[in-house]
Design an enzyme around this catalytic site. Structure first.
Site, PDB file in Angstrom:
ATOM      1  N   TRP A 136      34.588  39.666  39.031  1.00  0.00           N
ATOM      2  CA  TRP A 136      35.181  38.402  39.302  1.00  0.00           C
ATOM      3  C   TRP A 136      36.733  38.672  39.615  1.00  0.00           C
ATOM      4  CZ3 TRP A 136      32.255  34.770  35.577  1.00  0.00           C
ATOM      5  CH2 TRP A 136      31.414  34.107  35.982  1.00  0.00           C
TER       6      TRP A 136
ATOM      7  N   CYS B  49      30.253  44.947  33.965  1.00  0.00           N
ATOM      8  CA  CYS B  49      29.655  43.285  33.788  1.00  0.00           C
ATOM      9  C   CYS B  49      30.178  42.378  34.596  1.00  0.00           C
ATOM     10  CB  CYS B  49      29.568  43.014  32.201  1.00  0.00           C
ATOM     11  SG  CYS B  49      28.444  41.866  31.513  1.00  0.00           S
ATOM     12  N   HIS B  50      30.945  41.056  33.972  1.00  0.00           N
ATOM     13  CA  HIS B  50      31.400  40.350  34.848  1.00  0.00           C
ATOM     14  C   HIS B  50      32.931  40.549  35.322  1.00  0.00           C
ATOM     15  CE1 HIS B  50      28.157  38.171  32.642  1.00  0.00           C
ATOM     16  NE2 HIS B  50      28.274  37.219  33.496  1.00  0.00           N
ATOM     17  N   ALA B  51      33.319  41.661  34.915  1.00  0.00           N
ATOM     18  CA  ALA B  51      34.757  42.027  35.187  1.00  0.00           C
ATOM     19  C   ALA B  51      35.104  41.937  36.742  1.00  0.00           C
ATOM     20  CB  ALA B  51      35.226  43.321  34.762  1.00  0.00           C
TER      21      ALA B  51
END
Length: 181
Positions: free
Chosen positions: A110, A106-108
C-alpha cells in the site's frame, strides 16, 4: 549494509518486523528502525497489541542515501498510516529514485502504491491489495515471493507471515547482490 525498516508508530505486524530484522542481523547487516515519530513503535499480533520497539531514526531526519536497502513490514494499519505521511512516502520513493533495493511483505505494498512505485512492476502481497496494485499499474501475482528487477532497483515482495522464511532469504540475497554492484 545499513537497512532501514520503516514502520508507523503503531500497527506493524510484529513477526513481519522481527523475523526480517533478525535475518539481517544474522547476515551481518545493520538494521535501523525508522518511523514517523521518535520514541517507540507499537507492534501487533494481528489485532492484538504485542511488544514495543525503540525508534532509531525519524523519517524526516534521514534519507534513502543513508541506507543500502529498505524493508517495509506489513500489518493492516502500518502501511495505511505510512501512506498518509508525506515524509514516509518521499522516503520510500527515494529508494526507487536512487536505485536501492526494497522489500515489502503482506499489506506493505500500500505504501508502494502511494509512492507510485508499482507501475510496470510485478509483485505479490496480501490478496486484498490485488485491485489496488493493478489500479496503480502493477501486475499482481499470487506467489510466495516475487522478485522484480525493473527500472533502477529491485523489488522483493511476499504475501504473508507464512512466507517469511522465503521472504528473508530472497531479500537478503537481492540486497547482497545489489551491494556488490
Amino acid at each position: 549494509m545499513r537497512i532501514a525498516f520503516l514502520t508507523a508508530p503503531e500497527g506493524v505486524e510484529q513477526v513481519e518486523l522481527t523475523e526480517p530484522w533478525q535475518a539481517a542481523l544474522a547476515a551481518g547487516h545493520d538494521p535501523m528502525l525508522v518511523s514517523t515519530k521518535s520514541g517507540k513503535v507499537q507492534a501487533f499480533h494481528h489485532l492484538d497489541k504485542a511488544d514495543t520497539f525503540t525508534v532509531d531514526q525519524v523519517v524526516g531526519d534521514v534519507s534513502a542515501d543513508s541506507f543500502g536497502g529498505l524493508v517495509l513490514p506489513g500489518g493492516v494499519a502500518n502501511p495505511d498510516f505510512l501512506r498518509m505521511n508525506d515524509k514516509a512516502v518521499a522516503f520510500v520513493k527515494g529508494f526507487f529514485d536512487s536505485g536501492r533495493p526494497v522489500a515489502a511483505i503482506c499489506h506493505a505494498p500500500w505504501t508502494l502504491v502511494e509512492a507510485d512505485a508499482v507501475r510496470g512492476r510485478t509483485l505479490t502481497s496480501w490478496p486484498s491489495l490485488r485491485t489496488d496494485i493493478r489500479n496503480a499499474g502493477g501486475t499482481w501475482v499470487d506467489e510466495q515471493v516475487t522478485i522484480c528487477d525493473h527500472g533502477p532497483n529491485t523489488l522483493v515482495t511476499s504475501r504473508k507471515p507464512g512466507d517469511l522464511k522465503a521472504f528473508c532469504e530472497a531479500y537478503l540475497d537481492v540486497f547482497e547482490k545489489e551491494a556488490a554492484r
